[in-house]
Design a protein around this motif. Sequence first.
Motif, PDB file in Angstrom:
ATOM      1  N   LYS A  94       0.829  -1.207   0.000  1.00 56.19           N
ATOM      2  CA  LYS A  94       0.000   0.000   0.000  1.00 56.19           C
ATOM      3  C   LYS A  94       0.864   1.258   0.000  1.00 56.19           C
ATOM      4  O   LYS A  94       0.618   2.206  -0.765  1.00 56.19           O
ATOM      5  CB  LYS A  94      -0.924  -0.004   1.221  1.00 56.19           C
ATOM      6  CG  LYS A  94      -1.783   1.244   1.355  1.00 56.19           C
ATOM      7  CD  LYS A  94      -2.631   1.199   2.627  1.00 56.19           C
ATOM      8  CE  LYS A  94      -3.443   2.491   2.792  1.00 56.19           C
ATOM      9  NZ  LYS A  94      -4.263   2.459   4.039  1.00 56.19           N
ATOM     10  N   LEU A  95       1.895   1.269   0.828  1.00 57.55           N
ATOM     11  CA  LEU A  95       2.755   2.444   0.921  1.00 57.55           C
ATOM     12  C   LEU A  95       3.578   2.642  -0.347  1.00 57.55           C
ATOM     13  O   LEU A  95       3.696   3.772  -0.852  1.00 57.55           O
ATOM     14  CB  LEU A  95       3.681   2.319   2.134  1.00 57.55           C
ATOM     15  CG  LEU A  95       3.014   2.491   3.493  1.00 57.55           C
ATOM     16  CD1 LEU A  95       3.938   2.001   4.608  1.00 57.55           C
ATOM     17  CD2 LEU A  95       2.625   3.949   3.742  1.00 57.55           C
ATOM     18  N   ASN A 151       2.888   1.639  -3.355  1.00 54.01           N
ATOM     19  CA  ASN A 151       1.979   2.094  -4.408  1.00 54.01           C
ATOM     20  C   ASN A 151       1.666   3.573  -4.240  1.00 54.01           C
ATOM     21  O   ASN A 151       1.658   4.338  -5.219  1.00 54.01           O
ATOM     22  CB  ASN A 151       0.687   1.273  -4.387  1.00 54.01           C
ATOM     23  CG  ASN A 151       0.869  -0.122  -4.954  1.00 54.01           C
ATOM     24  OD1 ASN A 151       1.802  -0.388  -5.695  1.00 54.01           O
ATOM     25  ND2 ASN A 151      -0.026  -1.037  -4.598  1.00 54.01           N
ATOM     26  N   TYR A 152       1.402   3.980  -3.009  1.00 49.54           N
ATOM     27  CA  TYR A 152       1.096   5.390  -2.726  1.00 49.54           C
ATOM     28  C   TYR A 152       2.262   6.287  -3.126  1.00 49.54           C
ATOM     29  O   TYR A 152       2.064   7.417  -3.598  1.00 49.54           O
ATOM     30  CB  TYR A 152       0.770   5.563  -1.245  1.00 49.54           C
ATOM     31  CG  TYR A 152       0.441   6.989  -0.859  1.00 49.54           C
ATOM     32  CD1 TYR A 152      -0.826   7.519  -1.080  1.00 49.54           C
ATOM     33  CD2 TYR A 152       1.404   7.824  -0.286  1.00 49.54           C
ATOM     34  CE1 TYR A 152      -1.131   8.825  -0.746  1.00 49.54           C
ATOM     35  CE2 TYR A 152       1.107   9.134   0.048  1.00 49.54           C
ATOM     36  CZ  TYR A 152      -0.163   9.631  -0.179  1.00 49.54           C
ATOM     37  OH  TYR A 152      -0.453  10.942   0.140  1.00 49.54           O
ATOM     38  N   LEU A 153       3.476   5.790  -2.946  1.00 48.69           N
ATOM     39  CA  LEU A 153       4.669   6.576  -3.250  1.00 48.69           C
ATOM     40  C   LEU A 153       5.116   6.445  -4.709  1.00 48.69           C
ATOM     41  O   LEU A 153       6.203   6.890  -5.072  1.00 48.69           O
ATOM     42  CB  LEU A 153       5.820   6.168  -2.316  1.00 48.69           C
ATOM     43  CG  LEU A 153       5.566   6.427  -0.829  1.00 48.69           C
ATOM     44  CD1 LEU A 153       6.746   5.960   0.003  1.00 48.69           C
ATOM     45  CD2 LEU A 153       5.311   7.891  -0.574  1.00 48.69           C
ATOM     46  N   SER A 163       4.874   1.287  -7.726  1.00 51.43           N
ATOM     47  CA  SER A 163       4.173   0.028  -8.014  1.00 51.43           C
ATOM     48  C   SER A 163       4.894  -0.814  -9.060  1.00 51.43           C
ATOM     49  O   SER A 163       4.759  -2.042  -9.077  1.00 51.43           O
ATOM     50  CB  SER A 163       2.742   0.318  -8.479  1.00 51.43           C
ATOM     51  OG  SER A 163       2.744   1.163  -9.614  1.00 51.43           O
ATOM     52  N   ASP A 189       2.763  15.753   1.859  1.00 50.98           N
ATOM     53  CA  ASP A 189       1.624  14.925   1.443  1.00 50.98           C
ATOM     54  C   ASP A 189       1.334  13.826   2.465  1.00 50.98           C
ATOM     55  O   ASP A 189       0.173  13.530   2.771  1.00 50.98           O
ATOM     56  CB  ASP A 189       1.908  14.285   0.078  1.00 50.98           C
ATOM     57  CG  ASP A 189       1.848  15.291  -1.064  1.00 50.98           C
ATOM     58  OD1 ASP A 189       1.278  16.381  -0.859  1.00 50.98           O
ATOM     59  OD2 ASP A 189       2.388  14.993  -2.145  1.00 50.98           O
ATOM     60  N   LEU A 190       2.384  13.203   2.993  1.00 54.48           N
ATOM     61  CA  LEU A 190       2.205  12.139   3.977  1.00 54.48           C
ATOM     62  C   LEU A 190       1.610  12.669   5.273  1.00 54.48           C
ATOM     63  O   LEU A 190       0.825  11.997   5.936  1.00 54.48           O
ATOM     64  CB  LEU A 190       3.545  11.452   4.251  1.00 54.48           C
ATOM     65  CG  LEU A 190       4.081  10.584   3.109  1.00 54.48           C
ATOM     66  CD1 LEU A 190       5.532  10.197   3.355  1.00 54.48           C
ATOM     67  CD2 LEU A 190       3.228   9.331   2.929  1.00 54.48           C
ATOM     68  N   GLN A 244      -2.037  12.997   4.528  1.00 53.08           N
ATOM     69  CA  GLN A 244      -2.697  11.702   4.374  1.00 53.08           C
ATOM     70  C   GLN A 244      -2.793  10.940   5.692  1.00 53.08           C
ATOM     71  O   GLN A 244      -3.820  10.346   6.004  1.00 53.08           O
ATOM     72  CB  GLN A 244      -1.923  10.865   3.349  1.00 53.08           C
ATOM     73  CG  GLN A 244      -2.489   9.486   3.088  1.00 53.08           C
ATOM     74  CD  GLN A 244      -3.773   9.514   2.276  1.00 53.08           C
ATOM     75  OE1 GLN A 244      -4.094  10.519   1.655  1.00 53.08           O
ATOM     76  NE2 GLN A 244      -4.512   8.411   2.295  1.00 53.08           N
TER      77      GLN A 244
END
Length: 218
Positions: free
Chosen positions: A120-121, A123-125, A128, A182-183, A186
């Motif tokens: 998940k992390l 992909n968020y960053l 992927s 951004d983090l 989020q």
Amino acid sequence: MVIGKNIEKKFGDLKVLKGIDLNIEKGEIVTILGASGAGKTTLLQILGSLDKPSNGEVLINGTNISSLKGNQLARFRNQHIGFVFQFHQLLPEFTALENCMIPGLIAGKSEKDAGNRALKLLNYLGLSDRLEHKPAQLSGGEKQRVAVARALVNDPLVVFADEPSGNLDSKNQDELMDLFVDLRKQFNQTFIIVTHDRHLAEKADRMINIVDGVIVDE
């Protein structure tokens, strides 16, 4: 969230930190700015439980980490503190996904749960398509983002970053700081960042200047 009370650090007769008091709130992005030898990295290591103060104490979310020892300290560090270092400290034999999973596995999470969180992390960053790549196959900016994901995998109370942009070009430096912002939006993540780069430091919510082991202004 992170409170330092009268933090002093001596190495023999040399006093590197000379009574530091600070209070960092949850969700803040704070930079610690200072020249080489000012004591900023020593302060970060003490706040992050990697070193002990000669005097004073550090509290993280109400826990006095200065009094923790051995396995108790290691467990608190693994579960509640994240680190991002200048040279990434990724294990070369493992993929990006595996490197990111390691703190979760150490914390006792199942391989499935640690893998899902890491995925998940990453992909968020925006990584992927780099999950199965090893560090030698990644750019400097990509390695730093893997290191950031690894720091976040256990949902820590605070992330400490020591010169995280030191090995990056100016474009990647700006992108890294934007990523921290951004983090925070989020995940309401707290970041404490040591840097000698004023341009980077001024992007934070608050900038703490250290000269010769004392805070001179904020």
